[in-house]
Design a protein around this motif. Sequence first.
Motif, PDB file in Angstrom:
ATOM      1  N   ARG A 188     -11.765  15.645  17.956  1.00 34.98           N
ATOM      2  CA  ARG A 188     -13.175  15.510  17.873  1.00 34.98           C
ATOM      3  C   ARG A 188     -14.078  16.505  17.631  1.00 34.98           C
ATOM      4  O   ARG A 188     -15.101  16.593  16.890  1.00 34.98           O
ATOM      5  CB  ARG A 188     -13.522  15.041  19.578  1.00 34.98           C
ATOM      6  CG  ARG A 188     -13.102  13.553  20.019  1.00 34.98           C
ATOM      7  CD  ARG A 188     -13.314  13.221  21.388  1.00 34.98           C
ATOM      8  NE  ARG A 188     -12.818  12.139  21.887  1.00 34.98           N
ATOM      9  CZ  ARG A 188     -13.656  10.865  21.535  1.00 34.98           C
ATOM     10  NH1 ARG A 188     -14.880  10.998  21.025  1.00 34.98           N
ATOM     11  NH2 ARG A 188     -12.977   9.686  22.052  1.00 34.98           N
ATOM     12  N   ARG A 192     -16.938  16.629  14.641  1.00 30.08           N
ATOM     13  CA  ARG A 192     -18.352  16.983  14.930  1.00 30.08           C
ATOM     14  C   ARG A 192     -18.798  18.120  13.932  1.00 30.08           C
ATOM     15  O   ARG A 192     -19.831  18.049  13.386  1.00 30.08           O
ATOM     16  CB  ARG A 192     -18.319  17.626  16.337  1.00 30.08           C
ATOM     17  CG  ARG A 192     -19.974  17.979  16.872  1.00 30.08           C
ATOM     18  CD  ARG A 192     -19.675  18.549  18.068  1.00 30.08           C
ATOM     19  NE  ARG A 192     -19.441  19.974  18.154  1.00 30.08           N
ATOM     20  CZ  ARG A 192     -20.036  20.830  17.735  1.00 30.08           C
ATOM     21  NH1 ARG A 192     -21.426  20.775  17.327  1.00 30.08           N
ATOM     22  NH2 ARG A 192     -19.548  22.212  17.809  1.00 30.08           N
ATOM     23  N   ASP A 374     -17.629   7.734  18.465  1.00 35.46           N
ATOM     24  CA  ASP A 374     -17.802   8.552  19.460  1.00 35.46           C
ATOM     25  C   ASP A 374     -18.492   8.039  20.474  1.00 35.46           C
ATOM     26  O   ASP A 374     -18.548   8.109  21.890  1.00 35.46           O
ATOM     27  CB  ASP A 374     -18.511  10.043  18.913  1.00 35.46           C
ATOM     28  CG  ASP A 374     -17.255  10.786  18.255  1.00 35.46           C
ATOM     29  OD1 ASP A 374     -15.927  10.237  18.580  1.00 35.46           O
ATOM     30  OD2 ASP A 374     -17.453  11.690  17.665  1.00 35.46           O
TER      31      ASP A 374
END
Length: 404
Positions: A188, A192, A374
């Motif tokens: 993640r 990002r 997300d």
Amino acid sequence: MAKRERVVRMSVEQPLWRALTGYRVITTAYAVLIFAFGWERYERPWIAVGYLTVMSVWTLATLPRVANAASCTKRFLVADLSIALVGILLTPLADTHAQTIDGPTLPSIWTAGSVLAYAIKGGWRWAGFASTLVAAANIVERGHPTRDTLHNVLLVWVASIAVGYIVEVARASERTLARALEIEAATRERERLARDIHDSVLQVLAMVQRRGTALGGEAAELGRMAGEQEVALRTLVAGGLTRPSLVSEDESEGAVVRVVEVDDEPDDGTPVDLRLLLAPRAGARVTFAEPGAPVLLPPPAARELAAAVGAALDNVRVHAGEEAQAWILVEDWTDEVIVTVRDDGPGIPEGRLAQAEGEGRMGVALSIRGRLRDLGGSAELISVPGQGTEVELKVPRGKAGQER
């Protein structure tokens, strides 16, 4: 820059420690009651009274020791098992008929608590060691092996080893789960960073390359270098450039997963009006249509949704041209928020998105779909060659902001 820390504790063995604490108290009372209802058969009852007093005080005083694995030290385990063994061996002195009848020992089933502490603390090997000592002490106490003695010894031996094995398997599972969460957090974080880089650095490098090539001369050389750096940066991001964001530990409470989240701006949890974030994107070639009432979302969800809309508009400028017209439509429903970005460009040829992902150009995959994923939402892209492109972004209200 605000930092938030979320700690997730996973401990299968902790309930076992709580159960062991209760077991020791209950079995202490049970041993005392057995003596109280049959004290007349003891030839030396003062030995039993003295031992049971010591055992009761020890049990109550050491309850914090069996609260978790950290408190249950090796020194405590040795002392606790010693008290159990001494109680077994003192039984014939207090009751001379103990070797001729299959009666209970002074500690009775309290002894199993000492063995189970070994099992929970050290696994099945420690349990086997402790239960073997208890078995030897019971045989010595009886003077010769009997059927009931062997039955009780075998029961404690099998039960303690089974518990120890279960604890070892649980600990291995916790470490595996902690590692899986660590990999998920790292993935993640990489996505990002990739989104942020795509929305800023990569877009600038791509623009410098195009403008430099169009101007020619020294500018063309600068554009070529910018193109090379763009390719290198895309490769680096795709390869997993990320900072450690999660640490897994194996403490007494179980596997501990600590996720550190960093925000670019403070977040007090006050809902944000999505319209205020999208309105600045309207212009001569971008038409913005929104409801007459505020569209409130949690700050993380609002920022990510606005960034996804910005990425979609960037794609319009890059792929549809500076003269392309775009429209932003915000729909506020009871259970979800839908933002649609449409343009009148040439559309996207079939298979172009898959080809772009293969080349490391992850604008749609990360900057748009990754952000919505997300948030627990979805991003649907519809494009017909010659008829423009439409991107529909959906964020469910029940999940918006919970993933961050």
